[in-house]
Structure formats: C-alpha cells, structure tokens
Design a protein around this motif. Structure first.
Motif, PDB file in Angstrom:
ATOM      1  N   ALA A  47      35.615  59.780  41.299  1.00 38.61           N
ATOM      2  CA  ALA A  47      34.268  59.264  41.524  1.00 38.61           C
ATOM      3  C   ALA A  47      34.231  57.743  41.435  1.00 38.61           C
ATOM      4  O   ALA A  47      33.224  57.133  41.789  1.00 38.61           O
ATOM      5  CB  ALA A  47      33.293  59.868  40.523  1.00 38.61           C
ATOM      6  N   ASP A  48      35.304  57.147  40.978  1.00 37.30           N
ATOM      7  CA  ASP A  48      35.407  55.691  40.973  1.00 37.30           C
ATOM      8  C   ASP A  48      35.272  55.168  42.401  1.00 37.30           C
ATOM      9  O   ASP A  48      35.837  55.732  43.335  1.00 37.30           O
ATOM     10  CB  ASP A  48      36.771  55.288  40.401  1.00 37.30           C
ATOM     11  N   MET A  49      34.505  54.090  42.583  1.00 35.41           N
ATOM     12  CA  MET A  49      34.204  53.625  43.936  1.00 35.41           C
ATOM     13  C   MET A  49      35.455  53.224  44.719  1.00 35.41           C
ATOM     14  O   MET A  49      35.447  53.267  45.945  1.00 35.41           O
ATOM     15  CB  MET A  49      33.230  52.449  43.901  1.00 35.41           C
ATOM     16  N   ILE A  50      36.508  52.841  44.028  1.00 31.78           N
ATOM     17  CA  ILE A  50      37.733  52.458  44.728  1.00 31.78           C
ATOM     18  C   ILE A  50      38.475  53.692  45.236  1.00 31.78           C
ATOM     19  O   ILE A  50      39.163  53.653  46.255  1.00 31.78           O
ATOM     20  CB  ILE A  50      38.650  51.630  43.800  1.00 31.78           C
ATOM     21  N   THR A  68      45.113  55.102  41.334  1.00 32.70           N
ATOM     22  CA  THR A  68      45.600  54.135  42.318  1.00 32.70           C
ATOM     23  C   THR A  68      45.528  54.726  43.720  1.00 32.70           C
ATOM     24  O   THR A  68      45.540  55.953  43.897  1.00 32.70           O
ATOM     25  CB  THR A  68      47.052  53.725  42.036  1.00 32.70           C
ATOM     26  N   VAL A  69      45.454  53.836  44.692  1.00 33.96           N
ATOM     27  CA  VAL A  69      45.521  54.211  46.104  1.00 33.96           C
ATOM     28  C   VAL A  69      46.569  53.315  46.754  1.00 33.96           C
ATOM     29  O   VAL A  69      46.572  52.099  46.558  1.00 33.96           O
ATOM     30  CB  VAL A  69      44.163  54.016  46.813  1.00 33.96           C
ATOM     31  N   SER A 136      41.900  46.393  47.530  1.00 34.87           N
ATOM     32  CA  SER A 136      42.244  47.260  46.400  1.00 34.87           C
ATOM     33  C   SER A 136      43.425  48.172  46.699  1.00 34.87           C
ATOM     34  O   SER A 136      44.074  48.676  45.772  1.00 34.87           O
ATOM     35  CB  SER A 136      41.034  48.115  46.015  1.00 34.87           C
ATOM     36  N   PHE A 137      43.699  48.441  47.978  1.00 31.50           N
ATOM     37  CA  PHE A 137      44.782  49.318  48.370  1.00 31.50           C
ATOM     38  C   PHE A 137      45.974  48.470  48.797  1.00 31.50           C
ATOM     39  O   PHE A 137      45.817  47.482  49.520  1.00 31.50           O
ATOM     40  CB  PHE A 137      44.373  50.220  49.539  1.00 31.50           C
ATOM     41  N   GLY A 142      53.295  45.357  47.287  1.00 31.38           N
ATOM     42  CA  GLY A 142      52.133  44.618  46.834  1.00 31.38           C
ATOM     43  C   GLY A 142      51.311  44.018  47.951  1.00 31.38           C
ATOM     44  O   GLY A 142      50.346  43.288  47.702  1.00 31.38           O
ATOM     45  N   LYS A 143      51.654  44.317  49.189  1.00 33.01           N
ATOM     46  CA  LYS A 143      50.892  43.808  50.329  1.00 33.01           C
ATOM     47  C   LYS A 143      49.632  44.641  50.492  1.00 33.01           C
ATOM     48  O   LYS A 143      49.694  45.859  50.598  1.00 33.01           O
ATOM     49  CB  LYS A 143      51.740  43.888  51.595  1.00 33.01           C
TER      50      LYS A 143
END
Length: 315
Positions: A47-50, A68-69, A136-137, A142-143
C-alpha cells in the motif's frame, strides 16, 4: 462539467489507521462532498505509494519484503513487449490496482452506493506521479528508470493507464473522477540539488495526463508536499494544484501571474492548510481559517481576485 464545491475537503491517500471500515466512515464524515480512497500503509507493504502501482507493470519487479522495486534485467524485451501489447489494445483491466494491497479502493467503491449523498458528484483517487516513480525505481547498477529512456517512456504510459483504469471505475458509479498524481520527488525542483529538467517533468506529466483523459470526463491534480518550481507546475496542464499552504505559501505566492493564468483556464487550488510534520495538536479550526483567509488576501494584494480564488479552492 459540474463545478467543484468551493472549499470542499478531501485528503491525500496515505492514512495511519488499520481498520478500513472505520477509516472509510471517518472519510465519509469529514469529506462528504469529495471523499477519497485511503492507502492503508500499515495493513500491507504494497500500500506504500512507491510500491502500489508497480505490480501491473511487467517490466518492474516488486519485493514486498524489502519494500523495493527494480527494473527487470532478465527478459526485459519480453516484458516490454507484453506491456506494449496491453498498452496498444488499451487493455485497462491489465492496469488494475492489486486486490490485496489496494483492498481499500475496492471497499471504497462498494461503500459509495450504500451512502446516499456521499460524494454526489465527484470521487478522488491517486496515482504515484511519473517523476517520483521514475526516480524511485532502479536497476542493479543504481540507474533509475527515469534515466533509462525506454523504461521511462513505458513507465509514464503505464501510470497514465492506471489513472485511466481508476477513473473508469469511478465513472461506473456515476461520479466524475478526480485523480491526483502524487509527486513528492518534485520537492526541491530547480535547486542546486535537482538535476531534473523542466522538459522532462512537463513532458512526463503531460503524457500521463493525456492518457488518463482519453477515457472520458475527469479532473487531474498534482500534490507536491514541499517547495518546487510552482510556475512550472501551474503551467503543466493539470486541473488542480495541491500545495502545503501551511509551510510553503510564501514560495507559492511568488508566481501571481502564473497562478492568474491557471485560474483563468479553470484551474483549482487545493490548500494544504492543516500542518503535517509541524502539527502540534494545539491548532484550532478558527486559527486555520484565519491563516487561510490571510493567504487569500495576500494573493488578492498581488492581483488575484479573492472571489475567483474562493470559487476555485479545495481543502
């Protein structure tokens, strides 16, 4: 389209509660003209917006345990081909909110027909904005997705179609949907710490909004919780601008010409007049009303007609 009721109260999606029924009752009491569906962030990690809007996008991998995504690196071509097949067919059901992490959305839809008079004309939903999601993704190096043109393009389209799907469910109830793009990552835009370009922001928001509008009558808003380039936001082609009127009014008020143009196009200002991080518990309705009226008068002194602003305001 029917006009929005002046100073109708609504809310940003995330709530700190765990009982969905009680939360919906609370929203019905506090926001009868413009109710919204709550993101129950304590009930499900998704449910976290991210995280909430990532599962319908096949080119992303979600890890709810780690919250994480990540961008798919294996089978990337197949995942993108799967996505574009659904996109070109405008298969909106493929972009539905997950039944588990967004159970409150489905409960919200079930509640509306049982409460005569609740949200008589409008209902509000939300989608993570393309800039915040894109930053965020990231991949294993790390790109960020926003720095990968191929994935960034798909992400913008995917979020636009998720907004369109959500809006369609609201229209099925006979209401006009209001969908906000939540963009906390635009806080600080234009400062030395932001490397985003104005064109990137305006293009991403514009394309997502265009896809959402293709389905029918809709109002689109944006929520930025801190300071940003308000002139850019006001000219981005959205219908509602939601800002932190408690903490950032002075910064917002620096652009009276852009605000006047926005209002002349039918734009609406959603005042975040109740403090969030600075909330002390000593605030009163009267004190908040006095602060809000002072801000309206301050804009009037800068050439924004107070009567127009009052007609085009939400809380």
């Amino acid at each position: 389209m029917k006009p929005l009721p002046p100073f109708a109260a609504t809310g940003i999606g995330s709530v700190p509660f765990t009982d969905t029924g009680e939360t919906l009752d609370r929203i019905a009491r506090l926001c009868p003209a413009l109710p919204y569906w709550p993101q129950m962030i304590k009930n499900h990690p998704g449910a976290d917006m991210i995280l909430q809007y990532a599962p319908p996008l096949p080119f992303l991998k979600v890890d709810f345990t780690r919250k994480t995504v990540a961008a798919c690196e294996e089978n990337r071509e197949e995942a993108l081909a799967d996505f574009y097949e659904k996109y070109l067919a405008r298969d909106l059901d493929s972009f539905a909110l997950p039944a588990d992490s967004a159970a409150s959305f489905y409960d919200f839809l079930k509640m509306i027909p049982t409460r005569p008079g609740l949200g008589p004309d409008f209902l509000k939903g939300q989608v993570t904005g393309p800039i915040t999601a894109g930053l965020s993704f990231s991949d294993s190096r790390g790109k960020t997705v926003l720095d990968d043109p191929e994935l960034a393009e798909a992400l913008v389209k995917g979020l636009g179609l998720q907004a369109a799907w959500q809006a369609e469910r609201i229209r099925e109830l006979g209401r006009i949907p209001i969908i906000f793009f939540d963009e906390p990552s635009l806080t600080g835009f234009g400062s030395a710490f932001s490397t985003l370009s104005r064109d990137t922001v305006v293009s991403a928001l514009g394309e997502a909004a265009e896809l959402a509008r293709e389905g029918g009558e809709i109002l689109l808003g944006i929520h930025v919780c801190g300071n940003t380039d308000w002139e850019m936001i006001l000219s981005a082609g959205l219908d509602i601008i939601n800002f932190d009127a408690w903490g950032y009014f002075e910064q917002f008020s620096l652009y009276p010409e852009a605000l006047g143009d926005f209002l002349s196009r039918g734009g609406v200002v959603a005042w975040g007049i109740v403090p969030t991080l600075e909330f002390s518990g000593h605030e009163t309705v009267e004190g908040l009303m006095e602060k809000l009226e002072g801000e309206i008068q301050a804009l009037a002194h800068r050439g924004i007609p107070a009567e127009i602003l009052r007609e085009r305001s939400l809380l």
